[in-house]
Design an enzyme around this catalytic site. Structure first.
Site: not given
Ligand code: BG6
Length: 490
Positions: A180, A242, A341
Site C-alpha cells: 500500500h 515498503h 514502532k
Molecule cells: C503495514 C504493516 O504493512 O503497514 C504495519 O504491517 C504498519 O505494521 C503499517 O503499521 C503502516 O502503514 P501506514 O500506511 O499506516 O504507514
C-alpha cells in the site's frame, strides 16, 4: 480544486476476510469514497466472504458500523451510504473446505461478463488454499484478478512456494501483490518529480548526492497484531516491502515509459544491485531494537513484552540499516533506512541529501552553508520540501539562511489526499499493475533480506532495548553519525 474522476467499468469485488479488520478499517471505507466521488457506477457488487453465517442485511449493518467508525463524519452522506450498502452481499464460505463455494459461484455467475477481483484480506497461510479452491470451482476465469496482501512468504523459500501456488491458478498479469506504500500520493509524486522535470535527473547520482535517508516511523505499538508480528518483526513487516519499494523508486534508472513492465524491470535491477549484508557486515550495517515501557501518544505505554505477553521475545520492533547499491549511479552513496514502532512521531519521509558546495565565497560570519536536501514527506501532511540556502532578508551585512521551499499538497491543492487503498483497489479493476509488486521483485527483495535475518539469528544477540517514545536504540544514531552524517530533523 477537485480531482478528475473517471468511472471504472462495473465489477464484482470479492473480499475474502470480508468481516475482518482490514476490510472494515481500509477496504470498505476506500470503496465507499470511490463511490461517493462517482467512480463506481451501477452494476458493481462487493461480496464479503467470511466463515460467519450472515445475511446480506447483517453484512450491510456491519459495514454501516465500520463506515461510521472509520470515515470522517463529513465524508458520510446518507444517500451515498445507502447506494454503497446496496452494492454489498455476503457469502459464507469455509475456505478450508468446500462449504459455500457453490453459492459463491452461483452469485458470481450472474456477473460473469464483468471484471472480477478476489481480494485476499486473510492470513498468508490461506492464499494457496483459496486460489486452489477458486480454480477447482471454476471461479478463476480470464476476467478474474487476485489481490494478495503482503507479506508474500516469510523468506525466499516460502515466498516462492506462495508464488508458485497462486501462479498455478492465475497468470502473472492477473496477480496483484499489494504494497500500500506504492499507493501513497507522495510516492507516486516521486516518479513525477524525477521524470517530469529536467531539474533533478542530471543531479540524481553519486556525483551530486551524498546520501539518502528513508524513515518510516510510527507512534503505535503492535497492538492486537502481536501474534502475527512476533513471527514477522520490523525487517519482514516493513523493510522487505515498503521500505525497499521506496528505495527502488528513488534509485531506479528512468524507465522508457510509465508502463508497469518498464517500471518493474527497473525496480528489479535495483534490488538485484543491493550489496549483500551478511555476517560481519550485519554487525556494522544494521541495528535492531525492541521497545520497552515509556511514553507515546501523550500517555504511558507498556513495553513490547507486556503488550504481546511474549516474554524474552527476540523480535525487533525497530530496524536501522545502511544499504548500498553496487552500480555506477549509486556507488559510495549510502542509503540509511530506519523504521520502528513506538517512536516519538508518526512520520514517513525520504530525504535526498545533496553534496556540500565545493567552496564558500561568503564570510565566516554569514552563517553556515548547509547542503541542499530534497525531502518527500509521505505522511502526515504530504509535502515536498526543497531545502536551499537563501540570503537572510534585511539590509546590512550578508547573512545566509537554510530554508525549505515548501509545498504542502493539502494547502496547495485544497483537496483531500486519497487513502492509498482508494487508488490501488480500482487499479486492480483497471488492470493497471504499475503500483503492484511483480513476482521477481518480491523474491529479489527476500534474497537481500534473508542473509540479514540469518546473520542476526546466528549472532544470537537480542534486539537492543529502547524506551517507547524515543528514536530507537542509540546505536541507530551512531550508525549514521559514524559516517559524519545525521538523521534529518525538520
Ligand atoms: C503495514 C504493516 O504493512 O503497514 C504495519 O504491517 C504498519 O505494521 C503499517 O503499521 C503502516 O502503514 P501506514 O500506511 O499506516 O504507514
Amino acid at each position: 480544486m477537485t480531482y478528475r474522476v473517471i468511472p471504472v467499468a462495473p465489477f464484482d469485488y470479492v473480499v475474502f476476510g470480508g468481516t475482518g479488520d482490514l476490510a472494515r478499517r481500509k477496504l470498505l471505507p476506500a470503496l465507499y469514497r470511490r463511490l461517493r466521488d462517482g467512480q463506481i457506477v451501477g452494476g458493481s457488487r462487493i461480496v464479503g466472504v467470511s466463515r460467519r453465517e450472515m445475511s446480506d442485511a447483517e453484512y450491510r449493518a456491519m459495514t454501516l458500523e465500520a463506515l461510521r467508525e472509520f470515515l470522517d463524519p463529513n465524508e458520510a452522506n446518507d444517500s451515498d451510504i445507502r447506494s454503497f450498502l446496496d452494492l454489498l452481499f455476503h457469502v459464507q464460505v469455509d475456505v478450508e473446505s468446500d462449504l459455500g463455494w457453490d453459492r459463491l459461484a452461483a452469485l458470481l455467475e450472474e456477473g460473469a461478463d464483468k471484471i472480477r477481483a478476489f481480494y485476499l484480506a486473510v492470513g498468508p497461510d490461506l492464499f494457496e488454499e483459496i486460489c486452489r479452491r477458486a480454480g477447482e470451482h471454476g471461479l478463476a476465469t480470464a476476467k478474474t484478478r487476485v489481490v494478495i496482501e503482503k507479506p508474500v512468504g516469510s523468506d525466499l523459500k516460502s515466498a516462492r512456494k506462495v508464488n508458485e501456488a497462486v501462479g498455478s491458478v492465475f497468470a502473472e498479469d492477473q496477480i496483484f501483490r499489494i504494497d500500500h506504500y506504492l499507493g501513497k500520493e507522495t510516492v507516486q509524486n516521486l516518479m513525477v518529480l524525477r521524470f517530469g522535470n529536467v531539474l533533478y535527473e542530471p543531479l540524481w547520482n553519486s556525483a551530486h548526492i551524498d546520501h539518502v535517508q528513508i524513515t518510516v516511523a510510527e507512534t503505535l505499538g503492535v497492538g492486537s497484531r502481536g501474534g502475527y508480528y512476533d513471527d514477522a518483526g520490523a525487517l519482514r513487516d516493513m523493510v522487505q516491502n515498503h521500505i525497499l519499494q521506496l528505495l527502488c523508486l528513488v534509485a531506479m534508472e528512468p524507465p522508457d515509459s510509465f508502463d508497469a513492465g518498464a517500471i518493474r524491470d527497473e525496480k528489479l535491477k535495483v534490488l538485484k544491485a543491493l550489496k549483500p549484508i551478511a555476517n560481519g557486515d550485519a554487525q556494522a550495517c544494521t541495528v535492531r531494537g525492541q521497545y520497552r515501557a515509556g511514553a507515546a501518544n501523550g500517555g504511558a505505554v507498556a513495553g513490547y513484552a507486556e503488550e504481546t505477553g511474549v516474554e524474552a521475545s527476540g523480535t525487533e520492533t525497530f530496524v536501522a540499516l545502511k544499504a548500498e547499491i553496487s552500480n555506477w549511479r549509486w556507488a559510495n552513496v549510502p542509503f540509511y533506512l530506519r523504521t520502528g514502532k513506538r517512536l516519538p512521531a508518526r512520520v514517513s519521509e525520504i530525504v535526498i541529501s545533496f553534496k556540500a558546495i565545493p567552496h564558500s565565497i561568503f564570510p565566516d560570519d554569514a552563517g553556515a552553508i548547509h547542503a541542499n536536501r530534497l525531502v518527500l514527506r509521505l505522511q502526515p501532511d504530504e509535502a515536498v520540501q526543497q531545502w536551499i540556502m537563501i540570503k537572510d532578508p534585511g539590509p546590512g551585512g550578508m547573512r545566509v539562511r537554510y530554508v525549505p521551499l515548501d509545498m504542502s499538497f493539502a494547502e496547495a491543492f485544497q483537496v483531500r489526499s486519497p487513502d492509498a487503498y482508494e487508488r490501488l483497489l480500482l487499479d486492480v479493476i483497471r488492470g493497471n499493475q504499475t503500483l503492484f509488486m511483480r513476482r521477481d521483485e518480491v523474491e529479489a527483495a527476500w534474497k537481500w533480506i534473508d542473509p540479514i535475518r540469518e546473520a542476526w539469528d546466528r549472532s544470537g544477540a537480542p534486539p537492543k532495548p529502547y524506551t517507547a517514545g524515543s528514536w530507537g536504540p542509540s546505536a541507530a544514531i551512531a550508525l549514521i553519525e559514524r559516517d559524519g552524517r545525521t538523521w534529518h530533523e525538520d
